[in-house]
Design a protein around this motif. Structure first.
Motif, short mmCIF file in Angstrom:
data_model
loop_
_atom_site.label_atom_id
_atom_site.label_comp_id
_atom_site.label_asym_id
_atom_site.label_seq_id
_atom_site.Cartn_x
_atom_site.Cartn_y
_atom_site.Cartn_z
N MET A 1 -81.83 -49.01 -82.36
CA MET A 1 -81.97 -49.69 -81.38
C MET A 1 -81.06 -49.67 -80.14
O MET A 1 -79.73 -49.85 -80.65
N SER A 2 -81.22 -49.33 -78.99
CA SER A 2 -80.01 -49.13 -78.14
C SER A 2 -79.54 -50.70 -77.52
O SER A 2 -80.30 -51.62 -77.87
N GLN A 3 -78.54 -50.35 -77.08
CA GLN A 3 -77.93 -51.84 -76.56
C GLN A 3 -78.55 -52.42 -75.40
O GLN A 3 -79.08 -53.45 -75.17
N GLU A 4 -79.22 -51.45 -74.54
CA GLU A 4 -80.10 -51.84 -73.70
C GLU A 4 -81.24 -52.46 -74.05
O GLU A 4 -81.50 -53.84 -73.46
N ALA A 5 -81.99 -51.92 -75.13
CA ALA A 5 -83.25 -52.61 -75.76
C ALA A 5 -82.58 -54.15 -76.08
O ALA A 5 -83.51 -54.88 -76.26
N ALA A 6 -81.60 -54.14 -76.81
CA ALA A 6 -81.17 -55.41 -77.41
C ALA A 6 -81.00 -56.32 -76.17
O ALA A 6 -81.24 -57.48 -76.40
N GLU A 7 -80.22 -56.01 -75.20
CA GLU A 7 -80.13 -57.02 -74.23
C GLU A 7 -81.28 -57.42 -73.34
O GLU A 7 -81.23 -58.52 -72.82
#
Length: 252
Positions: free
Chosen positions: A84-90
């Protein structure tokens, strides 16, 4: 399987018109749910002992969000999201419980399952650079309900560091050995342990490491008995397999 159908099936068992095994088989074969971007297998936990996992790589943040919320609203209360990318997490909608582990690129919806067995899985790395893959493996195992111990940066370049943890190695129920370069760590641990060793080659290394291929071939050719190998950088696969082994009926 809808609630009405499950209630009818349980009623048949109660009345003696169906056996427990027959009911369990029908539950295992229950249909999946189709949404516009995915076909979600809500009954995987019944069939395989672990619910569906979301593979985040290649999915947009919106797709991950929708799949996770659909699984949650259908009753799956522990959802693992790998790669899971940082963008998806944010951008993940935080109206449901959510935790992101940046180093491992792992997302968790809900809470970790409490350990089901007294035995533990040991995760070991050759170097610090292998830790992201190791954390993916360790968190996968923990989220699935296992006790995990970690020993990091114990590669064969300083083998005394590994031998200092001999007691942990010899008392583990399953060991995940993670290394790049020449991948020798798995063979050394395999020569010390009396439990299954799952080797994970990583893409860490100089030119002739060939992105993890050298470690992969070295691990496949291990002379230590009891060593199995998963794909390059596949921490999730190792953690999942270790979970299955640790939760087999026989206790260590």
């Amino acid at each position: 399987m809808e609630q009405r159908e499950m209630k009818e099936l349980l009623q048949q068992v109660a009345e003696g018109n169906a056996t427990v095994d027959e009911a369990l088989l029908k539950m295992k074969m229950a249909p999946f749910e189709e949404i516009d971007i995915a076909s979600l297998d809500h009954h995987r936990g019944i069939r395989q002992g672990a619910s569906e996992v979301i593979y985040g790589a290649g999915k947009t943040p919106a797709q991950i969000d929708k799949i996770a919320h659909t699984l949650w609203n259908s009753g799956q209360k522990t959802i693992l999201i790998t790669r899971m990318s940082q963008e998806a997490a944010e951008t993940f909608e935080k109206d449901i419980p959510f935790t992101y582990y940046e180093e491992a690129k792992v997302g968790l919806v809900g809470e970790m399952t409490a350990p089901k067995q007294k035995g533990y899985i040991l995760v070991a790395t050759g170097g610090t650079s292998d830790i992201p893959v190791a954390e993916e493996a360790a968190l996968t195992a923990e989220i699935l309900g296992n006790r995990v111990e970690r020993i990091y940066d114990v590669g064969v370049a300083g083998i005394h560091r590994l031998l200092a943890h001999a007691e942990k190695i010899m008392n583990a129920r399953v060991i995940i050995a993670i290394a790049g370069m020449e991948g020798a760590l798995a063979s050394v641990i395999g020569g010390l342990a009396d439990c299954p060793v799952i080797a994970v080659p990583t893409s860490v290394g100089y030119g002739t490491a060939f992105g993890g291929v050298t470690a992969l071939l070295s691990m496949l050719n291990s002379c230590a008995s009891g060593v199995s190998v998963v794909n390059i950088d596949n921490g999730f696969g190792a953690g999942y397999l270790a979970n299955l082994i640790n939760n087999m009926e026989a206790d260590k």
